[in-house]
Design a protein around this motif. Sequence first.
Motif, PDB file in Angstrom:
ATOM      1  N   ILE A 258       0.434  -0.791  -0.360  1.00 21.28           N
ATOM      2  CA  ILE A 258       0.080   0.133  -0.107  1.00 21.28           C
ATOM      3  C   ILE A 258       0.895   1.227  -0.045  1.00 21.28           C
ATOM      4  O   ILE A 258       0.544   2.506  -0.452  1.00 21.28           O
ATOM      5  CB  ILE A 258      -1.045  -0.230   0.958  1.00 21.28           C
ATOM      6  CG1 ILE A 258      -0.364   0.115   2.349  1.00 21.28           C
ATOM      7  CG2 ILE A 258      -2.024  -0.884   0.960  1.00 21.28           C
ATOM      8  CD1 ILE A 258      -1.439  -0.106   3.589  1.00 21.28           C
ATOM      9  N   SER A 259       1.897   0.792   0.603  1.00 19.16           N
ATOM     10  CA  SER A 259       2.744   1.960   0.820  1.00 19.16           C
ATOM     11  C   SER A 259       4.641   1.710  -0.054  1.00 19.16           C
ATOM     12  O   SER A 259       4.605   0.985   0.328  1.00 19.16           O
ATOM     13  CB  SER A 259       2.566   3.172   2.019  1.00 19.16           C
ATOM     14  OG  SER A 259       3.258   4.221   2.191  1.00 19.16           O
ATOM     15  N   VAL A 260       5.202   2.906  -0.928  1.00 20.87           N
ATOM     16  CA  VAL A 260       6.432   2.684  -0.625  1.00 20.87           C
ATOM     17  C   VAL A 260       7.533   3.746  -0.872  1.00 20.87           C
ATOM     18  O   VAL A 260       6.887   4.949  -1.294  1.00 20.87           O
ATOM     19  CB  VAL A 260       7.028   1.898  -2.355  1.00 20.87           C
ATOM     20  CG1 VAL A 260       8.071   1.778  -2.658  1.00 20.87           C
ATOM     21  CG2 VAL A 260       5.912   0.537  -2.265  1.00 20.87           C
ATOM     22  N   SER A 261       8.164   3.574  -0.174  1.00 20.58           N
ATOM     23  CA  SER A 261       8.745   4.844   0.572  1.00 20.58           C
ATOM     24  C   SER A 261      10.521   4.653   0.206  1.00 20.58           C
ATOM     25  O   SER A 261      10.583   4.115  -0.743  1.00 20.58           O
ATOM     26  CB  SER A 261       9.292   4.597   1.704  1.00 20.58           C
ATOM     27  OG  SER A 261       7.668   5.860   2.273  1.00 20.58           O
ATOM     28  N   TRP A 264      12.122   1.222   2.246  1.00 20.60           N
ATOM     29  CA  TRP A 264      10.891   0.305   2.400  1.00 20.60           C
ATOM     30  C   TRP A 264       9.786   0.168   1.918  1.00 20.60           C
ATOM     31  O   TRP A 264       9.227   0.949   1.228  1.00 20.60           O
ATOM     32  CB  TRP A 264      11.054   0.231   4.378  1.00 20.60           C
ATOM     33  CG  TRP A 264      10.100   1.401   4.648  1.00 20.60           C
ATOM     34  CD1 TRP A 264       8.929   1.773   4.800  1.00 20.60           C
ATOM     35  CD2 TRP A 264      10.206   2.633   4.781  1.00 20.60           C
ATOM     36  NE1 TRP A 264       7.906   2.974   4.844  1.00 20.60           N
ATOM     37  CE2 TRP A 264       9.411   3.803   4.856  1.00 20.60           C
ATOM     38  CE3 TRP A 264      11.667   3.901   4.586  1.00 20.60           C
ATOM     39  CZ2 TRP A 264       9.616   5.257   5.240  1.00 20.60           C
ATOM     40  CZ3 TRP A 264      11.890   4.733   4.812  1.00 20.60           C
ATOM     41  CH2 TRP A 264      11.143   5.711   5.417  1.00 20.60           C
ATOM     42  N   VAL A 266       5.725  -1.221   2.615  1.00 15.33           N
ATOM     43  CA  VAL A 266       4.642  -2.010   3.461  1.00 15.33           C
ATOM     44  C   VAL A 266       3.277  -1.998   3.370  1.00 15.33           C
ATOM     45  O   VAL A 266       3.002  -2.213   2.021  1.00 15.33           O
ATOM     46  CB  VAL A 266       3.972  -0.314   4.147  1.00 15.33           C
ATOM     47  CG1 VAL A 266       2.524  -0.180   5.531  1.00 15.33           C
ATOM     48  CG2 VAL A 266       5.433   0.564   5.285  1.00 15.33           C
ATOM     49  N   HIS A 295      -0.003  -3.126   9.369  1.00 16.62           N
ATOM     50  CA  HIS A 295       0.973  -3.308   8.871  1.00 16.62           C
ATOM     51  C   HIS A 295       2.253  -4.188   8.893  1.00 16.62           C
ATOM     52  O   HIS A 295       2.462  -4.518   9.884  1.00 16.62           O
ATOM     53  CB  HIS A 295       1.761  -2.016   8.781  1.00 16.62           C
ATOM     54  CG  HIS A 295       0.287  -0.696   7.925  1.00 16.62           C
ATOM     55  ND1 HIS A 295       0.373   0.287   9.209  1.00 16.62           N
ATOM     56  CD2 HIS A 295      -0.645  -0.083   7.201  1.00 16.62           C
ATOM     57  CE1 HIS A 295      -0.530   0.830   9.153  1.00 16.62           C
ATOM     58  NE2 HIS A 295      -0.991   0.819   8.061  1.00 16.62           N
ATOM     59  N   ILE A 309       3.142  -0.222  -5.875  1.00 12.50           N
ATOM     60  CA  ILE A 309       2.090  -0.432  -4.941  1.00 12.50           C
ATOM     61  C   ILE A 309       1.026  -1.130  -5.848  1.00 12.50           C
ATOM     62  O   ILE A 309       1.118  -1.041  -6.785  1.00 12.50           O
ATOM     63  CB  ILE A 309       1.952   1.349  -4.896  1.00 12.50           C
ATOM     64  CG1 ILE A 309       3.160   2.386  -4.051  1.00 12.50           C
ATOM     65  CG2 ILE A 309       0.551   1.515  -4.437  1.00 12.50           C
ATOM     66  CD1 ILE A 309       2.074   3.362  -3.811  1.00 12.50           C
TER      67      ILE A 309
ATOM     68  N   ASP B 108      -0.384   8.905   0.393  1.00 19.01           N
ATOM     69  CA  ASP B 108       0.541   8.951   0.350  1.00 19.01           C
ATOM     70  C   ASP B 108       1.303   8.899  -1.063  1.00 19.01           C
ATOM     71  O   ASP B 108       2.590   8.824  -1.038  1.00 19.01           O
ATOM     72  CB  ASP B 108       1.286   8.205   1.020  1.00 19.01           C
ATOM     73  CG  ASP B 108       1.537   6.669   1.142  1.00 19.01           C
ATOM     74  OD1 ASP B 108       0.889   6.289  -0.052  1.00 19.01           O
ATOM     75  OD2 ASP B 108       1.958   6.211   2.145  1.00 19.01           O
ATOM     76  N   SER B 109       0.681   9.012  -2.184  1.00 17.50           N
ATOM     77  CA  SER B 109       1.369   8.867  -3.321  1.00 17.50           C
ATOM     78  C   SER B 109       0.568   9.077  -4.662  1.00 17.50           C
ATOM     79  O   SER B 109      -0.980   9.169  -4.033  1.00 17.50           O
ATOM     80  CB  SER B 109       1.598   7.224  -3.302  1.00 17.50           C
ATOM     81  OG  SER B 109      -0.129   5.913  -3.919  1.00 17.50           O
ATOM     82  N   CYS B 135       3.968   4.289   6.462  1.00 18.92           N
ATOM     83  CA  CYS B 135       2.971   5.249   5.379  1.00 18.92           C
ATOM     84  C   CYS B 135       3.631   6.185   5.821  1.00 18.92           C
ATOM     85  O   CYS B 135       4.378   7.069   6.511  1.00 18.92           O
ATOM     86  CB  CYS B 135       1.622   4.448   5.245  1.00 18.92           C
ATOM     87  SG  CYS B 135       1.106   2.796   5.091  1.00 18.92           S
ATOM     88  N   GLY B 136       2.985   6.909   4.593  1.00 22.76           N
ATOM     89  CA  GLY B 136       3.515   8.589   4.584  1.00 22.76           C
ATOM     90  C   GLY B 136       4.321   9.040   3.575  1.00 22.76           C
ATOM     91  O   GLY B 136       5.468   8.091   3.757  1.00 22.76           O
TER      92      GLY B 136
END
Lengths: 373, 373
Positions: A258-261, A264, A266, A295, A309, B108-109, B135-136
């Motif tokens: 659901i989230s990529v930074s 890392w 998630v 998460h 994502i 967040d994307s 996330c974020g």
Amino acid sequence: MTQIVDLPTPALIVDRRKFDANVALMSAVRPGLTLRPHVKAHKSTALAHELAKVGHTAFTCATPREIIGMAQAGLGSDLLLANETVDVQRLRAMAALQDTARITVAIDSETTATLAAECGIRDVLIDVNVGMPRCGVAPELAAALASFAVSLGLNVRGVMGYEGHLMAVAHRDEQRSKVRAAMGLLVQCFDEVRAQCGDDCTIISAGGTGTFDLYDPSDPVLARVNEVQAGSYALMDSHYGSLNLPFEQALYVVGTVISVSDGWAVIDVGLKSLGMDHGNPTIDGASVWFCSDEHITFSMKDGRPLPSIGSRVLVQPAHVDPTIALHEVMHVVDQIPMIGVLSRETTTGEIEKGATITERQVIDVWPVNLRHW
Amino acid sequence: MTQIVDLPTPALIVDRRKFDANVALMSAVRPGLTLRPHVKAHKSTALAHELAKVGHTAFTCATPREIIGMAQAGLGSDLLLANETVDVQRLRAMAALQDTARITVAIDSETTATLAAECGIRDVLIDVNVGMPRCGVAPELAAALASFAVSLGLNVRGVMGYEGHLMAVAHRDEQRSKVRAAMGLLVQCFDEVRAQCGDDCTIISAGGTGTFDLYDPSDPVLARVNEVQAGSYALMDSHYGSLNLPFEQALYVVGTVISVSDGWAVIDVGLKSLGMDHGNPTIDGASVWFCSDEHITFSMKDGRPLPSIGSRVLVQPAHVDPTIALHEVMHVVDQIPMIGVLSRETTTGEIEKGATITERQVIDVWPVNLRHW
């Protein structure tokens, strides 16, 4: 056809081929009624039906709800509550099913014997403490308890002794010798109990997935254990998987990224969809950083790129039994690919390792319908 | 009247007086809409109704099922999904409720923004990473994401940033200074986001139970955090309880003693009825030896006698959120006695510490009706 990538997540998936292989392997060692599969591992009458089909028609349960649900599902030919209960309403509810199901309740004290008798339970098993500090009467008191049960009109079918403290002994020789000592106690108790109870007293029930093949038929003590209460073997987990048992992991939790930074990613699998008592889960090819309620934060090993994502990720729980108890259904898949991260592209396009597209198809749904107590 | 000792176990019980005290204490610091209570902590619309009664009518959710259930229960005046989702069916299901509920979804994307817009979601919040690797969006990308969301027709209501990595910092001064730095990032993001979005962009949402009183109204940065997403405060657990917060443990799991041996006793509460990610639970006056799937083995401290079979035992879970998620209902009790082991004798006979018999009466049942995802 529903694919793994179409499932709402988090979702439990079962690899049907590995499940079948695990079941076949166990049946070869403990065929038919020499195995009394434990229902607590999966809490699913649909899965239990699969075990009954290959001849395991006697089951072990941990809760009255499991007993009642199994009986109502037509799987009640020989159900053992391998646990004590002093809940009068639940004892009566089980007793009410005895005209169509055979229900045997473990007892380890005069109180549990008395309550079973008062509530109309007919069959009991003497639960003997063979070394783990949990339930079970002390071995030297087993025969007296059996005699007391008989005096109440209860039919004593035999003894059980769960050597749970020996399931995870890493060295097989050490494990074998400790299991033999524990079973020596149990067999002696059985002989003393049977002297009080007569010919219907025949059961010596013990063991689990970690000891399934230790009841050596050529050993005068171990050969007398006539049923094994294994449950986790059918689906396995990373904890049991570390013990070099021949069973394969067949259960995963599927998550969605659901989230990529920067560094890392998630997924939507967290500790509310995972049994956490044996620690963090694992993801093939990835490092799990930590689990939150909803998460998992992770990075990829060996310089592999982070998934995008929407990709699906296969999470291997550390402990299968409490993981399943958190979910409403298990989705049965023909075969699960041996990679941690799936994407729609690898599903609908070229498949790695020669796998075919059917490997990701959901072919059955098994409700986890025996949850709670 | 049902008493604690009459409940089938394991059973969740809530101490109504402590719950009310926790809620009052939080409301004094974060009244009305300055608190956006987190529903994931309890997953119960009945409990949420209690918070709405004292003025907290805007809620935080972690899953679409929580959002949908809250809206259907008439608690949908301002619901925030403080989590990302790329599940199109769940996004559409939430969007379908927007005529009767206000539903704001964290993004967040560009992917999460696009999917929200495509599925008909109207309101979004920019989820900013303020230091915890989960996330974020990175702070420097927040304004661009807001601008992108506006270009898709989404209404950007503000920003959120969960400083979850700071919830358990033991030293308050250190925690305060770290929270202030994290909120400095978030407030700066808000100003940049608002420049892209206009007057309906007003929300700066952050925090949790561990930081509830750190948003100092005299501090130019911290005062701008206009809502706190605390959830665990209402019921608490032994993990948060170790942090010297002013909230009191109000939730227990009641077990029944099913077996007593020479040196230990066993209750029917195990890791399938307890969130285990923060470790073993505690029992007042007792030492917990270990938890199995369906059991806790424990002994008594200070030479106290072991409880008898049938006694009730109060178990304090280490982590409240995943514990509640394992149960179907919470039983609300007028007041729970401050002792670990109850017996029918102490309930119906003389009560210690001046308590009255009503202290053990079940006065309400709150279904845990927002479980799963």
